[in-house]
Design a protein around this motif. Structure first.
Motif, PDB file in Angstrom:
ATOM      1  N   ALA A  34       0.834  -1.206   0.000  1.00  0.00           N
ATOM      2  CA  ALA A  34       0.000   0.000   0.000  1.00  0.00           C
ATOM      3  C   ALA A  34       0.872   1.262   0.000  1.00  0.00           C
ATOM      4  O   ALA A  34       1.952   1.283   0.581  1.00  0.00           O
ATOM      5  N   VAL A  35       0.349   2.303  -0.665  1.00  0.00           N
ATOM      6  CA  VAL A  35       1.021   3.606  -0.705  1.00  0.00           C
ATOM      7  C   VAL A  35       0.098   4.603  -0.015  1.00  0.00           C
ATOM      8  O   VAL A  35      -1.062   4.760  -0.416  1.00  0.00           O
ATOM      9  N   LEU A  36       0.614   5.284   1.013  1.00  0.00           N
ATOM     10  CA  LEU A  36      -0.187   6.204   1.819  1.00  0.00           C
ATOM     11  C   LEU A  36       0.455   7.585   1.774  1.00  0.00           C
ATOM     12  O   LEU A  36       1.610   7.749   2.149  1.00  0.00           O
ATOM     13  N   ASP A  37      -0.317   8.561   1.313  1.00  0.00           N
ATOM     14  CA  ASP A  37       0.193   9.902   1.040  1.00  0.00           C
ATOM     15  C   ASP A  37      -0.534  10.915   1.913  1.00  0.00           C
ATOM     16  O   ASP A  37      -1.730  11.142   1.753  1.00  0.00           O
ATOM     17  N   SER A  38       0.208  11.526   2.838  1.00  0.00           N
ATOM     18  CA  SER A  38      -0.367  12.575   3.687  1.00  0.00           C
ATOM     19  C   SER A  38       0.397  13.890   3.506  1.00  0.00           C
ATOM     20  O   SER A  38       0.415  14.728   4.413  1.00  0.00           O
ATOM     21  N   THR A  39       1.008  14.077   2.341  1.00  0.00           N
ATOM     22  CA  THR A  39       1.798  15.295   2.108  1.00  0.00           C
ATOM     23  C   THR A  39       0.942  16.549   2.190  1.00  0.00           C
ATOM     24  O   THR A  39       1.427  17.605   2.590  1.00  0.00           O
ATOM     25  N   ASP A  40      -0.330  16.461   1.852  1.00  0.00           N
ATOM     26  CA  ASP A  40      -1.224  17.622   1.914  1.00  0.00           C
ATOM     27  C   ASP A  40      -1.470  18.080   3.351  1.00  0.00           C
ATOM     28  O   ASP A  40      -1.898  19.196   3.583  1.00  0.00           O
ATOM     29  N   SER A  41      -1.182  17.201   4.306  1.00  0.00           N
ATOM     30  CA  SER A  41      -1.339  17.518   5.735  1.00  0.00           C
ATOM     31  C   SER A  41       0.003  17.764   6.405  1.00  0.00           C
ATOM     32  O   SER A  41       0.087  17.758   7.635  1.00  0.00           O
ATOM     33  N   GLY A  42       1.042  17.916   5.620  1.00  0.00           N
ATOM     34  CA  GLY A  42       2.371  18.113   6.189  1.00  0.00           C
ATOM     35  C   GLY A  42       3.107  16.819   6.445  1.00  0.00           C
ATOM     36  O   GLY A  42       4.179  16.818   7.047  1.00  0.00           O
ATOM     37  N   GLY A  43       2.545  15.706   5.983  1.00  0.00           N
ATOM     38  CA  GLY A  43       3.176  14.401   6.175  1.00  0.00           C
ATOM     39  C   GLY A  43       4.049  14.017   4.997  1.00  0.00           C
ATOM     40  O   GLY A  43       4.644  14.871   4.343  1.00  0.00           O
ATOM     41  N   GLU A  44       4.087  12.744   4.721  1.00  0.00           N
ATOM     42  CA  GLU A  44       4.939  12.213   3.665  1.00  0.00           C
ATOM     43  C   GLU A  44       4.233  11.083   2.937  1.00  0.00           C
ATOM     44  O   GLU A  44       3.121  10.695   3.309  1.00  0.00           O
ATOM     45  N   VAL A  45       4.886  10.556   1.924  1.00  0.00           N
ATOM     46  CA  VAL A  45       4.400   9.368   1.232  1.00  0.00           C
ATOM     47  C   VAL A  45       5.104   8.171   1.850  1.00  0.00           C
ATOM     48  O   VAL A  45       6.333   8.152   1.944  1.00  0.00           O
ATOM     49  N   ILE A  46       4.317   7.197   2.272  1.00  0.00           N
ATOM     50  CA  ILE A  46       4.864   5.987   2.886  1.00  0.00           C
ATOM     51  C   ILE A  46       4.450   4.810   2.017  1.00  0.00           C
ATOM     52  O   ILE A  46       3.268   4.656   1.687  1.00  0.00           O
ATOM     53  N   THR A  47       5.410   3.980   1.667  1.00  0.00           N
ATOM     54  CA  THR A  47       5.140   2.792   0.860  1.00  0.00           C
ATOM     55  C   THR A  47       5.276   1.561   1.735  1.00  0.00           C
ATOM     56  O   THR A  47       6.306   1.368   2.388  1.00  0.00           O
ATOM     57  N   GLY A  48       4.239   0.750   1.739  1.00  0.00           N
ATOM     58  CA  GLY A  48       4.224  -0.483   2.507  1.00  0.00           C
ATOM     59  C   GLY A  48       3.387  -0.347   3.764  1.00  0.00           C
ATOM     60  O   GLY A  48       3.544   0.606   4.527  1.00  0.00           O
ATOM     61  N   ALA A  49       2.485  -1.311   3.953  1.00  0.00           N
ATOM     62  CA  ALA A  49       1.601  -1.269   5.116  1.00  0.00           C
ATOM     63  C   ALA A  49       2.375  -1.382   6.429  1.00  0.00           C
ATOM     64  O   ALA A  49       2.037  -0.718   7.405  1.00  0.00           O
ATOM     65  N   ASP A  50       3.416  -2.192   6.453  1.00  0.00           N
ATOM     66  CA  ASP A  50       4.192  -2.316   7.679  1.00  0.00           C
ATOM     67  C   ASP A  50       4.890  -0.998   8.011  1.00  0.00           C
ATOM     68  O   ASP A  50       4.921  -0.578   9.177  1.00  0.00           O
ATOM     69  N   ALA A  51       5.431  -0.331   6.997  1.00  0.00           N
ATOM     70  CA  ALA A  51       6.078   0.970   7.218  1.00  0.00           C
ATOM     71  C   ALA A  51       5.065   2.006   7.709  1.00  0.00           C
ATOM     72  O   ALA A  51       5.380   2.841   8.557  1.00  0.00           O
ATOM     73  N   PHE A  52       3.849   1.936   7.182  1.00  0.00           N
ATOM     74  CA  PHE A  52       2.797   2.853   7.621  1.00  0.00           C
ATOM     75  C   PHE A  52       2.505   2.657   9.102  1.00  0.00           C
ATOM     76  O   PHE A  52       2.410   3.620   9.865  1.00  0.00           O
TER      77      PHE A  52
END
Length: 134
Positions: A34-52
């Motif tokens: 999974a790819v999770l992108d929260s850059t619009d909230s000041g976060g980052e793009v995280i790749t991988g569910a375990d990393a998330f």
């Protein structure tokens, strides 16, 4: 149950399991890559569910969170893929007493494998974020 209803149930579990900090069950909602992108909230793009989960657990474990998702726009694009947009509101009370009340949208893709829908990608876009200090 229809695919659209199954995806609605998936997102309902997402909110409940995140807010109750049921991390193992929460992890199962995502594809491994999974790819999770929260850059619009000041976060980052995280790749991988375990990393998330490695990011999320320490960030929210000591906070009280309330997530609500509304008015889903879900499209099944193939027998094993779908897209969705959810209006959302989240409230986070951090250990120091400060709070975030946020509004925006989750833009997601889903994948069905072994008879179960999972979140393959998620981008959180924010319309508003209100911060208060204790």
């Amino acid at each position: 149950m229809s695919d659209i209803e199954e995806i609605r149930q998936l997102k309902a579990r997402y909110c409940r399991l995140l807010d109750t900090k049921s991390w193992d069950e929460f992890r199962a909602l995502f594809t491994d890559d999974a790819v999770l992108d929260s850059t619009d909230s000041g976060g980052e793009v995280i790749t991988g569910a375990d990393a998330f989960l490695e990011f999320l657990r320490p960030a929210l474990s000591e906070s009280v969170t309330v997530h609500h998702c509304h008015t889903p726009e879900i499209a099944v694009t193939a027998p094993s893929t779908a897209t969705g947009i959810w209006a959302m509101e989240d409230r986070i009370r951090f250990p120091d007493g400060s709070e975030l009340i946020g509004f925006g949208h989750y833009h997601e893709t889903y994948e069905k494998a072994d008879g179960a829908w999972r979140i393959r990608s998620q981008k959180l876009t924010r319309l508003r974020m209100d911060f208060t200090k204790p």
